[in-house]
Design a protein around this motif. Structure first.
Motif, PDB file in Angstrom:
ATOM      1  N   SER A 178       0.847  -1.179   0.000  1.00 28.73           N
ATOM      2  CA  SER A 178       0.000   0.000   0.000  1.00 28.73           C
ATOM      3  C   SER A 178       0.888   1.236   0.000  1.00 28.73           C
ATOM      4  N   SER A 183      -2.935   4.874   3.905  1.00 31.35           N
ATOM      5  CA  SER A 183      -3.554   3.946   2.965  1.00 31.35           C
ATOM      6  C   SER A 183      -3.780   2.599   3.638  1.00 31.35           C
ATOM      7  N   LEU A 186      -6.704   2.776   6.020  1.00 30.15           N
ATOM      8  CA  LEU A 186      -7.993   2.824   5.338  1.00 30.15           C
ATOM      9  C   LEU A 186      -8.307   1.525   4.590  1.00 30.15           C
ATOM     10  N   ARG A 237     -10.631   6.995   0.006  1.00 32.72           N
ATOM     11  CA  ARG A 237      -9.327   6.563  -0.481  1.00 32.72           C
ATOM     12  C   ARG A 237      -9.029   7.209  -1.840  1.00 32.72           C
ATOM     13  N   TYR A 242      -5.295   7.458  -3.340  1.00 32.52           N
ATOM     14  CA  TYR A 242      -4.901   6.055  -3.238  1.00 32.52           C
ATOM     15  C   TYR A 242      -5.581   5.247  -4.347  1.00 32.52           C
ATOM     16  N   HIS A 246      -8.809  -1.622  -3.777  1.00 35.99           N
ATOM     17  CA  HIS A 246      -9.307  -1.077  -2.518  1.00 35.99           C
ATOM     18  C   HIS A 246      -9.879  -2.174  -1.612  1.00 35.99           C
TER      19      HIS A 246
END
Length: 362
Positions: A178, A183, A186, A237, A242, A246
């Motif tokens: 990540s 990140s 989350l 995100r 990001y 996910h």
């Protein structure tokens, strides 16, 4: 390699058993040392039952000595105290791995610096506990399934390559990179899966002696709340820059692409281990996943200007249930001194690890 495991919960038992069986040297620290005279753990999984030679200690320095990886699968509310205990003993090059973290990687870094620790270490966190596991007594653990994908962020991000190489030796083939620690935070599944399950099942949880939120408690209306809440997480995100994957929670129920792989939900329900007594006031689904994880998500969303009405609604309901204002808890970015940062300053902090940017001791 030597791995230090900190704590005595379900995840710690699973970690100690798996790491020892894989041939790693284990330093297992429990605050009160061994809980029985046994020098073995019984590991129960799809292969059957077997004994694993390992023993806990209350000598933290001995557990940490020579450890490349320090694995901490304890609840988020224990992290600050653990950081203070670790501070005098840490050495350059060690990696702390939280599973999961609720942004504990950054908070523990703040505590370590405040405690005078100057060791050059990396702190990492992933999206879930690497095992679906429950203890089966004082010296036994049953592992229902193991994670097949662990998205992991590192603080500071400049140490990501080194940290993931070390973590990857303990979890071969499952660690995924990540972008940074936020990140990674989350990616935490607990604040998405558990708040709807406990709040929307509050009646039967309080009525029955035991209740399985993952079996009887997982109904279509609750799954729709899951998806809406998870959509808010993914939007947040994306707003922060990001990128995918996910790890949408829907994949846990409908595919083999989520963190636990094929049929994980069915295995969890089939084990019967989650048919249990839940206390809405102090169970870790409330005291960690909502009071830390969901409160963090809402605070980051407010900072980033992202509307998260489902997350805020669940947090408000949990506050009413517990009689505590969980929006202003200890793991919000306001509480960590980060709310005054710009996006650029947050990125600089996460990449470089200069805690003075957040007003913490450098």
């Amino acid at each position: 390699m030597k791995i230090a495991v900190i704590g005595g919960g379900n995840g710690c038992f699973a970690a100690v058993a798996d790491f020892a069986e894989a041939g790693h040297q284990i330093g297992w620290w429990r605050r009160n040392g061994p809980q029985s005279d046994a020098s073995e753990l019984t590991l129960i999984d799809h292969k059957g039952s077997r004994e694993i030679a390992v023993r806990a200690t209350d000598d933290l320095a001995a557990a940490l000595d020579g450890a490349e990886l320090i694995f901490i699968p304890t609840p988020a509310f224990s992290q600050e105290d653990i950081a203070r205990s670790l501070a005098p003993h840490l050495r350059d090059g060690q990696v702390i791995f939280l599973a999961p973290g609720s942004f504990g990687s950054l908070r523990m870094a703040q505590i370590l610096r405040e405690a005078g620790c100057s060791a050059d270490i990396a702190l990492a966190e992933t999206g879930t506990l690497p095992w679906l596991a429950r203890k089966q007594g004082p010296d036994a653990v049953r592992i229902t399934t193991r994670a097949s994908r662990l998205p992991t962020g590192v603080f500071p991000a400049r140490l990501t390559d080194r940290a993931l190489e070390i973590i990857g030796r303990a979890f071969p083939g499952v660690i995924e990179r990540s972008e940074d620690a936020l990140s990674g935070a989350l990616m935490n599944a607990g604040p998405i899966i558990h708040p709807p399950l406990i709040l929307m099942n509050a009646g039967p949880i309080e009525h029955f002696d035991r209740w399985d939120i993952h079996n009887e408690g997982t109904q279509p209306s609750i799954r729709r709340i899951h998806d809406a809440l998870d959509g808010e997480r993914i939007t947040l995100r994306e707003t922060l820059g990001y990128t995918a994957p996910h790890f949408p929670l829907r994949d846990h129920y409908e595919t083999d692409q989520w963190m636990y792989g094929n049929l994980a939900h069915d295995k969890l329900v089939g084990s019967g281990d989650w048919h249990e007594k839940l206390n809405l006031d102090d169970h870790r689904y409330m005291s960690e996943d909502i009071a830390y994880g969901l409160a963090l998500l809402v605070s980051v969303a407010d900072w980033a200007g992202v509307d998260v009405p489902v997350a805020k609604g669940l947090l408000a309901l949990a506050s009413a249930v517990t009689g505590r204002d969980l929006r202003h808890g200890p793991r919000t970015i306001e509480a960590m001194g980060l709310s005054g940062l710009s996006r650029a300053e947050m990125t600089e902090l996460l990449q470089g690890g200069k805690l003075s940017l957040a007003g913490a001791a450098a």
